[in-house]
Each structure stands twice: as structure tokens, then as C-alpha cells.
Write a protein that holds these residues in place. Structure first.
Motif, PDB file in Angstrom:
ATOM      1  N   ILE A 188      92.276  78.205  46.101  1.00 30.67           N
ATOM      2  CA  ILE A 188      90.949  78.343  45.495  1.00 30.67           C
ATOM      3  C   ILE A 188      90.213  79.555  46.061  1.00 30.67           C
ATOM      4  CG2 ILE A 188      88.657  77.275  45.348  1.00 30.67           C
ATOM      5  CD1 ILE A 188      90.056  74.569  45.123  1.00 30.67           C
ATOM      6  N   ALA A 189      90.272  79.716  47.389  1.00 32.81           N
ATOM      7  CA  ALA A 189      89.611  80.852  48.029  1.00 32.81           C
ATOM      8  C   ALA A 189      90.208  82.180  47.547  1.00 32.81           C
ATOM      9  CB  ALA A 189      89.720  80.742  49.546  1.00 32.81           C
ATOM     10  N   LYS A 190      91.528  82.200  47.386  1.00 33.51           N
ATOM     11  CA  LYS A 190      92.207  83.415  46.926  1.00 33.51           C
ATOM     12  C   LYS A 190      91.770  83.787  45.509  1.00 33.51           C
ATOM     13  CE  LYS A 190      95.480  86.565  47.517  1.00 33.51           C
ATOM     14  NZ  LYS A 190      95.415  87.577  48.595  1.00 33.51           N
ATOM     15  N   ILE A 191      91.714  82.799  44.630  1.00 32.45           N
ATOM     16  CA  ILE A 191      91.315  83.049  43.247  1.00 32.45           C
ATOM     17  C   ILE A 191      89.873  83.531  43.183  1.00 32.45           C
ATOM     18  CG2 ILE A 191      90.873  81.962  41.011  1.00 32.45           C
ATOM     19  CD1 ILE A 191      93.227  80.075  41.618  1.00 32.45           C
ATOM     20  N   ARG A 192      88.995  82.813  43.881  1.00 26.71           N
ATOM     21  CA  ARG A 192      87.578  83.195  43.855  1.00 26.71           C
ATOM     22  C   ARG A 192      87.353  84.570  44.468  1.00 26.71           C
ATOM     23  NH1 ARG A 192      84.802  77.443  45.365  1.00 26.71           N
ATOM     24  NH2 ARG A 192      84.436  76.727  43.237  1.00 26.71           N
ATOM     25  N   ARG A 193      88.068  84.861  45.544  1.00 29.38           N
ATOM     26  CA  ARG A 193      87.897  86.160  46.184  1.00 29.38           C
ATOM     27  C   ARG A 193      88.303  87.295  45.230  1.00 29.38           C
ATOM     28  NH1 ARG A 193      89.424  84.706  50.618  1.00 29.38           N
ATOM     29  NH2 ARG A 193      87.486  84.734  51.784  1.00 29.38           N
ATOM     30  N   ASN A 194      89.360  87.087  44.460  1.00 32.06           N
ATOM     31  CA  ASN A 194      89.768  88.085  43.465  1.00 32.06           C
ATOM     32  C   ASN A 194      88.694  88.254  42.396  1.00 32.06           C
ATOM     33  OD1 ASN A 194      92.227  88.603  44.700  1.00 32.06           O
ATOM     34  ND2 ASN A 194      93.350  87.109  43.479  1.00 32.06           N
ATOM     35  N   TRP A 195      88.134  87.138  41.937  1.00 33.77           N
ATOM     36  CA  TRP A 195      87.060  87.201  40.945  1.00 33.77           C
ATOM     37  C   TRP A 195      85.862  87.969  41.492  1.00 33.77           C
ATOM     38  CZ3 TRP A 195      86.883  81.334  39.210  1.00 33.77           C
ATOM     39  CH2 TRP A 195      87.974  81.086  38.356  1.00 33.77           C
ATOM     40  N   TYR A 196      85.433  87.615  42.693  1.00 34.86           N
ATOM     41  CA  TYR A 196      84.237  88.227  43.268  1.00 34.86           C
ATOM     42  C   TYR A 196      84.457  89.698  43.581  1.00 34.86           C
ATOM     43  CZ  TYR A 196      82.686  83.358  43.800  1.00 34.86           C
ATOM     44  OH  TYR A 196      82.327  82.059  43.565  1.00 34.86           O
ATOM     45  N   ASN A 197      85.662  90.064  43.986  1.00 32.34           N
ATOM     46  CA  ASN A 197      85.955  91.477  44.228  1.00 32.34           C
ATOM     47  C   ASN A 197      85.843  92.282  42.933  1.00 32.34           C
ATOM     48  OD1 ASN A 197      86.397  91.183  46.969  1.00 32.34           O
ATOM     49  ND2 ASN A 197      88.605  90.937  46.775  1.00 32.34           N
ATOM     50  N   GLN A 198      86.341  91.715  41.838  1.00 33.25           N
ATOM     51  CA  GLN A 198      86.224  92.378  40.541  1.00 33.25           C
ATOM     52  C   GLN A 198      84.753  92.517  40.141  1.00 33.25           C
ATOM     53  OE1 GLN A 198      88.579  90.107  37.767  1.00 33.25           O
ATOM     54  NE2 GLN A 198      90.496  90.514  38.845  1.00 33.25           N
TER      55      GLN A 198
END
Length: 214
Positions: A188-198
Motif C-alpha cells: 500500500i505504501a509503495k502504491i501510494r508513494r508512486n501516486w504522490y510522487n506523480q
């Protein structure tokens, strides 16, 4: 002849008491982590369904429209018509409406950078709990595995198979719970971090274009 360290039995007894006293808190934490992980699964699914993605073509079109604007009002109108989240629109509007008479270009860039860094920091903070569970969950699972093994091995030595079975069951269950909670929260953290970086990368691009336009 077996040599013993003076006072060793006392120290061993103290460590045994400490280790066994940690089992209950570890099990409670693992239950909390599992419940938290289940809640986060629902949360990320809701976030995914409500997520407003802006494609590369749409981003390029927005940048072109901002660059063609002649004043702050036009820029704010372009921002208002995008699929950005409300708080992102407010951030870009704040940058677009910075007083050009009061602040020179360098000052406006510094203020804009501070606003963007604050937004980025808030995004990172929102991942803190998930990151903690992802890291601590596996550690608690390991503790829950090791702690019951001591009494289990002692029970094996005296042929008490019931106690051995009970402790082994506890060890395996805590391992499963810890790894499950840690893995779920890591993903979950990995997915959200990718979203937030974008998202933050896109905001930086829009902010830079806005500063050039005004």
C-alpha cells in the motif's frame, strides 16, 4: 563437567520473565496491525476509484493553456477547469495570485517552492502509519515466533506435547499475522508513494509554468 556462570541462573530467569512478558503486548500489536491493514485495503481501494488521473496529453494541454494566459485570472480559470484535486487547485491558485508588485520573481519562486515542499511533506506524513506497520509488523511477527519457542522447547524436554503444540501454534500464527500485516502495508505504501510522487511532480511543472506566465 558442566561449568556455570555465577549468578547465571538469576540472569536467565530475569531474561525469561522479560521475554514472556513481551508476548502479550506483541500479540495485541499484531491484532491491531491486522485490523489496520484491512482498513487500509478499503482506504486505498476507495482512493483508487476516486483518483483523478491526468494523462500526459492532458498535462501538456494544461501547460500550453497556462503559457498562453495573459493575466492571473485566466490562469486561475485554467486551473479551475482541470481534474486536479481541490487542495491542489488552491495551492496553484495561491502561487498564481502572488503579488507581483510586492515580490520579485526570485521571491515568488522561493514562496512557491515552500508551498510545494509543504504539500510534499504532508503527503509523506500521510504515509507514516503505513510505513511503521510495514516495518514493525514483520518484527513483531518474528518476536511472536521466538518468544513461545523457549517454553515449547522446555516442554519438549519433559515430554509435554500439549504445551509444545500450543506454543508452536502461537509461534506460527504470530509469524503469519506479522508478515501479512507488514506485506500489505508495504504494498500500500509503495502504491501510494508512486501516486504522490506523480502528483507532486505534476504540481512542480504547473507551478513553474505559472511563474513563467506571470
Amino acid at each position: 563437567m558442566v561449568s556455570t556462570i555465577p549468578g547465571g541462573s538469576i540472569l536467565t530467569g530475569i531474561l525469561d520473565v522479560i521475554a514472556q512478558s513481551l508476548l502479550l503486548p506483541v500479540m495485541i500489536l499484531l491484532i491491531i496491525f491486522i485490523i489496520f491493514s484491512i482498513i487500509e485495503i478499503g482506504s486505498i481501494l476507495a482512493e483508487y476509484t476516486g483518483r483523478k488521473n491526468i494523462t500526459g496529453e492532458e498535462k501538456e494541454e494544461i501547460l500550453k493553456k497556462i503559457a498562453e494566459c495573459n493575466n492571473k485570472d485566466e490562469i486561475c480559470q485554467v486551473i479551475a477547469n482541470t481534474k486536479l484535486y481541490k487542495h491542489d487547485k488552491e495551492l496553484l491558485n495561491t502561487i498564481a495570485t502572488l503579488d507581483t508588485e510586492k515580490y520579485d520573481k526570485n521571491t515568488r519562486e522561493i514562496l512557491a517552492r515552500n508551498l510545494l515542499e509543504t504539500q510534499e511533506s504532508n503527503m509523506i506524513k500521510s504515509l507514516a502509519k503505513v510505513d511503521i506497520v510495514a516495518k514493525v509488523g514483520s518484527g513483531c511477527g518474528l518476536l511472536g515466533t521466538i518468544i513461545p519457542m523457549g517454553p515449547g522447547l522446555a516442554a519438549l524436554g519433559v515430554g509435554d506435547m500439549i504445551t509444545l503444540t500450543t506454543n508452536l501454534t502461537t509461534a506460527f500464527n504470530t509469524t503469519t499475522a506479522g508478515l501479512a500485516a507488514g506485506t500489505i502495508c508495504f504494498v500500500i505504501a509503495k502504491i501510494r508513494r508512486n501516486w504522490y510522487n506523480q502528483d507532486i511532480s505534476m504540481l512542480y511543472d504547473f507551478a513553474e509554468c505559472i511563474l513563467e506566465a506571470i
